[in-house]
Design a protein around this motif. Structure first.
Motif, PDB file in Angstrom:
ATOM      1  N   ARG A  38       0.841  -1.205   0.000  1.00 22.08           N
ATOM      2  CA  ARG A  38       0.000   0.000   0.000  1.00 22.08           C
ATOM      3  C   ARG A  38       0.873   1.252   0.000  1.00 22.08           C
ATOM      4  O   ARG A  38       0.639   2.186  -0.773  1.00 22.08           O
ATOM      5  N   LEU A  48      -7.630   2.462  -0.007  1.00 17.48           N
ATOM      6  CA  LEU A  48      -7.638   1.007  -0.109  1.00 17.48           C
ATOM      7  C   LEU A  48      -8.952   0.446   0.427  1.00 17.48           C
ATOM      8  O   LEU A  48      -9.515  -0.488  -0.152  1.00 17.48           O
ATOM      9  N   SER A  52     -11.394  -1.738  -1.947  1.00 10.58           N
ATOM     10  CA  SER A  52     -11.627  -3.136  -1.588  1.00 10.58           C
ATOM     11  C   SER A  52     -13.003  -3.382  -0.977  1.00 10.58           C
ATOM     12  O   SER A  52     -13.371  -4.516  -0.701  1.00 10.58           O
ATOM     13  N   ASN A  53     -13.733  -2.303  -0.754  1.00 11.92           N
ATOM     14  CA  ASN A  53     -15.059  -2.394  -0.126  1.00 11.92           C
ATOM     15  C   ASN A  53     -14.966  -3.022   1.273  1.00 11.92           C
ATOM     16  O   ASN A  53     -15.800  -3.833   1.669  1.00 11.92           O
ATOM     17  N   LEU A  54     -13.909  -2.643   1.983  1.00 12.82           N
ATOM     18  CA  LEU A  54     -13.717  -3.053   3.370  1.00 12.82           C
ATOM     19  C   LEU A  54     -13.616  -1.793   4.222  1.00 12.82           C
ATOM     20  O   LEU A  54     -13.412  -0.697   3.705  1.00 12.82           O
ATOM     21  N   ILE A  59      -8.730  -3.019   7.489  1.00  4.05           N
ATOM     22  CA  ILE A  59      -7.419  -2.973   6.855  1.00  4.05           C
ATOM     23  C   ILE A  59      -6.349  -2.616   7.877  1.00  4.05           C
ATOM     24  O   ILE A  59      -5.286  -3.242   7.921  1.00  4.05           O
ATOM     25  N   ALA A  73     -11.469 -11.238   2.476  1.00  2.22           N
ATOM     26  CA  ALA A  73     -10.927  -9.887   2.609  1.00  2.22           C
ATOM     27  C   ALA A  73      -9.549  -9.790   1.958  1.00  2.22           C
ATOM     28  O   ALA A  73      -9.230  -8.787   1.312  1.00  2.22           O
ATOM     29  N   LYS A  76      -9.986  -9.410  -1.730  1.00  2.00           N
ATOM     30  CA  LYS A  76     -10.423  -8.047  -2.056  1.00  2.00           C
ATOM     31  C   LYS A  76      -9.257  -7.062  -1.998  1.00  2.00           C
ATOM     32  O   LYS A  76      -9.123  -6.192  -2.860  1.00  2.00           O
ATOM     33  N   ILE A  77      -8.416  -7.190  -0.989  1.00  4.21           N
ATOM     34  CA  ILE A  77      -7.271  -6.289  -0.846  1.00  4.21           C
ATOM     35  C   ILE A  77      -6.286  -6.496  -1.983  1.00  4.21           C
ATOM     36  O   ILE A  77      -5.805  -5.530  -2.585  1.00  4.21           O
ATOM     37  N   ALA A  79      -6.872  -7.649  -4.947  1.00  2.39           N
ATOM     38  CA  ALA A  79      -7.473  -7.121  -6.180  1.00  2.39           C
ATOM     39  C   ALA A  79      -7.414  -5.595  -6.196  1.00  2.39           C
ATOM     40  O   ALA A  79      -7.103  -4.992  -7.235  1.00  2.39           O
ATOM     41  N   ALA A  80      -7.691  -4.972  -5.072  1.00  4.72           N
ATOM     42  CA  ALA A  80      -7.657  -3.509  -4.996  1.00  4.72           C
ATOM     43  C   ALA A  80      -6.252  -2.968  -5.226  1.00  4.72           C
ATOM     44  O   ALA A  80      -6.081  -1.890  -5.806  1.00  4.72           O
ATOM     45  N   ASN A  82      -4.150  -4.525  -7.084  1.00  2.98           N
ATOM     46  CA  ASN A  82      -3.783  -5.050  -8.400  1.00  2.98           C
ATOM     47  C   ASN A  82      -2.547  -5.954  -8.324  1.00  2.98           C
ATOM     48  O   ASN A  82      -1.618  -5.839  -9.124  1.00  2.98           O
TER      49      ASN A  82
END
Length: 91
Positions: A38, A48, A52-54, A59, A73, A76-77, A79-80, A82
């Motif tokens: 990050r 982030l 990531s929709n968290l 996080i 989770a 998602k992280i 993917a966010a 990349n």
């Protein structure tokens, strides 16, 4: 040889799963890798969380090893950010 590598990988994963201290150490390492990635990408924790929709709290707790983060989770992280999920677990 391929079967041998697969067997070694299986043993490694099983040893983490059945040893709580190894699991805790692995999750702490993953949290540090999330934080490092990050920062490397210059993504704020709030951004982030949005990507990531968290929650920011989720996080933050994952990065500082204050909770057991779920696989969902982590996906998602990754993917966010990349990156591949496996990058968070690399030695």
């Amino acid at each position: 040889m391929k079967g041998n590598k697969e067997e070694q990988r299986k043993i490694c994963v099983e040893s983490i799963v059945y040893d709580d201290s190894k699991m805790e150490a692995c999750l702490a390492m993953v949290g540090r890798r999330i934080h490092a990635e990050r920062i490397r990408q210059r993504v704020s924790i709030s951004r982030l969380a949005e990507l990531s929709n968290l929650s920011i709290s989720c996080i933050s707790k994952a990065e500082t090893d204050q909770c057991r983060i779920s696989l969902k989770a982590l996906i998602k992280i990754a993917a966010a950010l990349n990156i591949s999920l496996s990058k968070l677990f690399e030695k």
